[in-house]
Design a protein around this motif. Structure first.
Motif, PDB file in Angstrom:
ATOM      1  N   HIS A  12       0.865  -1.559  -0.003  1.00  9.75           N
ATOM      2  CA  HIS A  12       0.194   0.098  -0.030  1.00  9.75           C
ATOM      3  C   HIS A  12       0.905   1.685   0.026  1.00  9.75           C
ATOM      4  O   HIS A  12       0.526   2.025  -0.197  1.00  9.75           O
ATOM      5  CB  HIS A  12      -0.783  -0.324   0.943  1.00  9.75           C
ATOM      6  N   SER A  13       2.039   1.542   0.231  1.00  7.53           N
ATOM      7  CA  SER A  13       2.481   1.955  -0.043  1.00  7.53           C
ATOM      8  C   SER A  13       2.738   3.532   1.392  1.00  7.53           C
ATOM      9  O   SER A  13       3.670   3.809   1.855  1.00  7.53           O
ATOM     10  CB  SER A  13       2.951   3.459  -1.442  1.00  7.53           C
ATOM     11  N   ILE A  14       1.823   3.563   1.528  1.00  8.23           N
ATOM     12  CA  ILE A  14       1.376   4.554   3.113  1.00  8.23           C
ATOM     13  C   ILE A  14       0.628   3.721   3.983  1.00  8.23           C
ATOM     14  O   ILE A  14      -0.289   3.237   3.549  1.00  8.23           O
ATOM     15  CB  ILE A  14       0.698   5.378   2.644  1.00  8.23           C
ATOM     16  N   LEU A  15       1.021   3.777   4.856  1.00 10.43           N
ATOM     17  CA  LEU A  15       0.692   3.588   6.762  1.00 10.43           C
ATOM     18  C   LEU A  15       0.094   4.391   7.374  1.00 10.43           C
ATOM     19  O   LEU A  15       0.686   5.371   8.236  1.00 10.43           O
ATOM     20  CB  LEU A  15       1.298   2.073   6.943  1.00 10.43           C
ATOM     21  N   VAL A  16      -1.232   4.535   8.166  1.00  8.90           N
ATOM     22  CA  VAL A  16      -2.129   4.781   9.139  1.00  8.90           C
ATOM     23  C   VAL A  16      -2.041   4.586  10.093  1.00  8.90           C
ATOM     24  O   VAL A  16      -3.185   3.557  10.292  1.00  8.90           O
ATOM     25  CB  VAL A  16      -3.160   6.294   8.011  1.00  8.90           C
ATOM     26  N   PHE A  17      -1.616   5.105  10.851  1.00  7.41           N
ATOM     27  CA  PHE A  17      -1.302   3.718  12.514  1.00  7.41           C
ATOM     28  C   PHE A  17      -2.067   5.321  13.715  1.00  7.41           C
ATOM     29  O   PHE A  17      -1.337   6.233  13.948  1.00  7.41           O
ATOM     30  CB  PHE A  17      -0.045   3.945  12.771  1.00  7.41           C
ATOM     31  N   PRO A  18      -3.221   5.239  13.791  1.00  6.58           N
ATOM     32  CA  PRO A  18      -4.472   6.060  14.182  1.00  6.58           C
ATOM     33  C   PRO A  18      -3.594   6.049  15.943  1.00  6.58           C
ATOM     34  O   PRO A  18      -4.114   4.903  16.244  1.00  6.58           O
ATOM     35  CB  PRO A  18      -5.968   5.866  13.796  1.00  6.58           C
ATOM     36  N   ASP A  19      -3.926   7.287  16.817  1.00  8.66           N
ATOM     37  CA  ASP A  19      -4.123   6.731  18.464  1.00  8.66           C
ATOM     38  C   ASP A  19      -3.316   6.224  18.541  1.00  8.66           C
ATOM     39  O   ASP A  19      -2.838   5.944  20.088  1.00  8.66           O
ATOM     40  CB  ASP A  19      -4.859   6.678  18.235  1.00  8.66           C
ATOM     41  N   GLN A  20      -1.923   6.976  18.298  1.00  8.20           N
ATOM     42  CA  GLN A  20      -0.277   6.886  18.474  1.00  8.20           C
ATOM     43  C   GLN A  20       0.456   7.792  19.648  1.00  8.20           C
ATOM     44  O   GLN A  20       1.353   8.574  18.939  1.00  8.20           O
ATOM     45  CB  GLN A  20       0.079   5.371  17.535  1.00  8.20           C
ATOM     46  N   ASP A  21      -0.373   7.413  20.600  1.00  8.17           N
ATOM     47  CA  ASP A  21       0.695   8.653  21.736  1.00  8.17           C
ATOM     48  C   ASP A  21       1.867   8.053  21.976  1.00  8.17           C
ATOM     49  O   ASP A  21       2.072   7.630  23.103  1.00  8.17           O
ATOM     50  CB  ASP A  21      -0.815   8.995  22.690  1.00  8.17           C
ATOM     51  N   ILE A  22       2.819   8.482  20.919  1.00 11.06           N
ATOM     52  CA  ILE A  22       4.061   7.766  21.291  1.00 11.06           C
ATOM     53  C   ILE A  22       5.271   9.124  21.855  1.00 11.06           C
ATOM     54  O   ILE A  22       4.816  10.013  21.791  1.00 11.06           O
ATOM     55  CB  ILE A  22       4.639   7.192  20.191  1.00 11.06           C
ATOM     56  N   THR A  23       6.073   9.068  22.137  1.00 11.67           N
ATOM     57  CA  THR A  23       7.127   9.292  22.650  1.00 11.67           C
ATOM     58  C   THR A  23       8.183   9.302  21.149  1.00 11.67           C
ATOM     59  O   THR A  23       8.755   8.264  20.300  1.00 11.67           O
ATOM     60  CB  THR A  23       7.628   8.637  24.326  1.00 11.67           C
ATOM     61  N   ASP A  24       9.571  10.010  21.876  1.00 17.18           N
ATOM     62  CA  ASP A  24      10.113   9.704  20.216  1.00 17.18           C
ATOM     63  C   ASP A  24      10.481   8.928  20.633  1.00 17.18           C
ATOM     64  O   ASP A  24      11.592   8.114  19.308  1.00 17.18           O
ATOM     65  CB  ASP A  24      11.339  10.862  20.191  1.00 17.18           C
ATOM     66  N   ASP A  25      11.041   8.386  21.967  1.00 12.29           N
ATOM     67  CA  ASP A  25      11.756   6.877  22.182  1.00 12.29           C
ATOM     68  C   ASP A  25      11.320   5.814  20.880  1.00 12.29           C
ATOM     69  O   ASP A  25      11.580   4.863  20.441  1.00 12.29           O
ATOM     70  CB  ASP A  25      12.741   6.382  23.583  1.00 12.29           C
ATOM     71  N   GLN A  26      10.191   5.837  21.351  1.00 11.60           N
ATOM     72  CA  GLN A  26       9.036   4.618  20.835  1.00 11.60           C
ATOM     73  C   GLN A  26       8.905   4.942  19.567  1.00 11.60           C
ATOM     74  O   GLN A  26       9.224   3.801  18.872  1.00 11.60           O
ATOM     75  CB  GLN A  26       7.358   5.061  21.856  1.00 11.60           C
ATOM     76  N   GLN A  27       9.047   5.743  18.978  1.00  7.80           N
ATOM     77  CA  GLN A  27       8.808   5.950  17.472  1.00  7.80           C
ATOM     78  C   GLN A  27      10.548   5.894  16.495  1.00  7.80           C
ATOM     79  O   GLN A  27       9.874   4.869  15.853  1.00  7.80           O
ATOM     80  CB  GLN A  27       8.663   7.885  16.972  1.00  7.80           C
ATOM     81  N   VAL A  28      11.071   6.148  17.658  1.00  7.69           N
ATOM     82  CA  VAL A  28      12.588   5.371  16.660  1.00  7.69           C
ATOM     83  C   VAL A  28      12.706   3.987  16.742  1.00  7.69           C
ATOM     84  O   VAL A  28      12.999   3.475  16.317  1.00  7.69           O
ATOM     85  CB  VAL A  28      13.970   6.049  17.868  1.00  7.69           C
ATOM     86  N   ALA A  29      12.413   3.062  17.997  1.00  5.17           N
ATOM     87  CA  ALA A  29      12.768   2.142  18.215  1.00  5.17           C
ATOM     88  C   ALA A  29      11.877   1.472  17.563  1.00  5.17           C
ATOM     89  O   ALA A  29      12.130   0.381  16.450  1.00  5.17           O
ATOM     90  CB  ALA A  29      12.241   1.470  19.388  1.00  5.17           C
ATOM     91  N   PHE A  30      10.533   1.779  17.418  1.00  6.34           N
ATOM     92  CA  PHE A  30       9.441   1.507  15.428  1.00  6.34           C
ATOM     93  C   PHE A  30      10.183   1.495  14.314  1.00  6.34           C
ATOM     94  O   PHE A  30       9.970   0.545  13.968  1.00  6.34           O
ATOM     95  CB  PHE A  30       8.312   1.781  15.863  1.00  6.34           C
ATOM     96  N   SER A  31      10.534   2.601  14.201  1.00  6.60           N
ATOM     97  CA  SER A  31      11.523   3.324  12.747  1.00  6.60           C
ATOM     98  C   SER A  31      12.249   2.280  12.802  1.00  6.60           C
ATOM     99  O   SER A  31      12.796   1.342  11.730  1.00  6.60           O
ATOM    100  CB  SER A  31      11.588   4.354  12.817  1.00  6.60           C
TER     101      SER A  31
END
Length: 284
Positions: free
Chosen positions: A40-59
């Motif tokens: 799909h090339s684009i993924l939308v994850f609603p309602d993700q109240d994340i910190t920078d560390d959590q975003q980095v870990a997933f990325s």
């Protein structure tokens, strides 16, 4: 709750529910997310109240991350880029400020880091503060655009190489916007005009605002061709328009999708945090 993938348009974008990115994602769920990303090339994850560390870990599950260049207020070397119209004291920066003028380049159709020798794989953008209206992000499928071309046109484009140049795209806003030092740090690079997804083999065009001209073709003629291809892949049927809600996380594939930000009333704050998954090799 089981992971759910919901297609948002015929050609591009899907919504992902049933996953909490504040915690480590299971291997099974991650593989499903990876498959959805390739499809799909684009993924939308609603309602993700994340910190920078959590975003980095997933990325980082998708690969090593790029570090930012000197425009980030946190300084060079960080993997989180802050895109904001807020000053350090929290006041809204006026749209005439050079920083805001510079960022209007994001309103042109582009792919992140195509002006680097190894262009980015993907970007993840977290909506920390979003305006009540405007400020959408639009995405266009260069894969669907390629698929829609006649067979003979595809053959004619195969093997062509574009020169991508950050100074060229920013020069479309203001020829004096970049300093000579900026231009030296980001010299022009060569990118294939047609490239394939290494996971699926599906081909797509690779154009956008950073594409200055086609190597070996008259500059004026090649810019007309690039303009034509940009218009083709951004036809309404190939576009998904995302209206941001606070705590949305949107991920896109820079290898096969263009994107652009849309303007909003500058009285409203907008704060977005982006991580960028590095590419794995040159295209040309």
């Amino acid at each position: 709750m089981a992971l759910v993938v919901k297609r948002l348009t015929q050609h591009i974008a899907a919504e992902i529910r049933g996953v909490d990115l504040r915690a480590p994602v299971s291997e099974a769920d991650f593989q499903e997310i990876q498959r959805a990303f390739d499809e799909h090339s684009i993924l939308v994850f609603p309602d993700q109240d994340i910190t920078d560390d959590q975003q980095v870990a997933f990325s980082k599950r998708f690969g090593p991350l790029e570090t930012t260049v000197n425009s980030n207020p946190r300084g060079a070397g960080t993997v989180v880029t802050i895109l904001s119209n807020l000053d350090e004291d929290g006041t809204v920066i006026p749209p005439t400020d050079r920083r805001m003028v510079f960022n209007t380049g994001n309103q042109m159709w582009h792919t992140d880091s195509s002006f680097k020798e190894i262009p980015a794989t993907g970007s993840l953008l977290s909506g920390r503060e979003v305006p009540p209206e405007g400020g959408e992000t639009e995405f266009a499928s260069m894969r669907a655009g390629y698929d829609a071309l006649p067979k003979e046109r595809k053959a004619a484009l195969e093997g062509l190489v574009c020169v991508h140049d950050f100074a060229y795209s920013r020069g479309l806003i203001d020829p004096n916007l970049l300093r000579e030092q900026d231009k030296r740090e980001l010299p022009p690079v060569r990118q294939a005009l047609v490239r394939a997804n290494p996971s699926t083999g599906r081909k797509n065009l690779f154009v956008g605002a950073h594409a200055s001209y086609i190597d070996g073709v008259d500059v004026k003629e090649s810019r007309e061709l690039i303009k034509e291809l940009n218009a083709h892949v951004t036809r309404p049927e190939f576009v998904y328009r995302h209206q941001w809600r606070k705590h949305d996380l949107v991920m896109w594939d820079n290898r096969c999708a263009l994107h652009r930000g849309r303007p909003w009333n500058p009285i409203y704050p907008r704060l977005m945090h982006r991580t960028t998954v590095a590419g794995i090799g040159r295209t040309a």
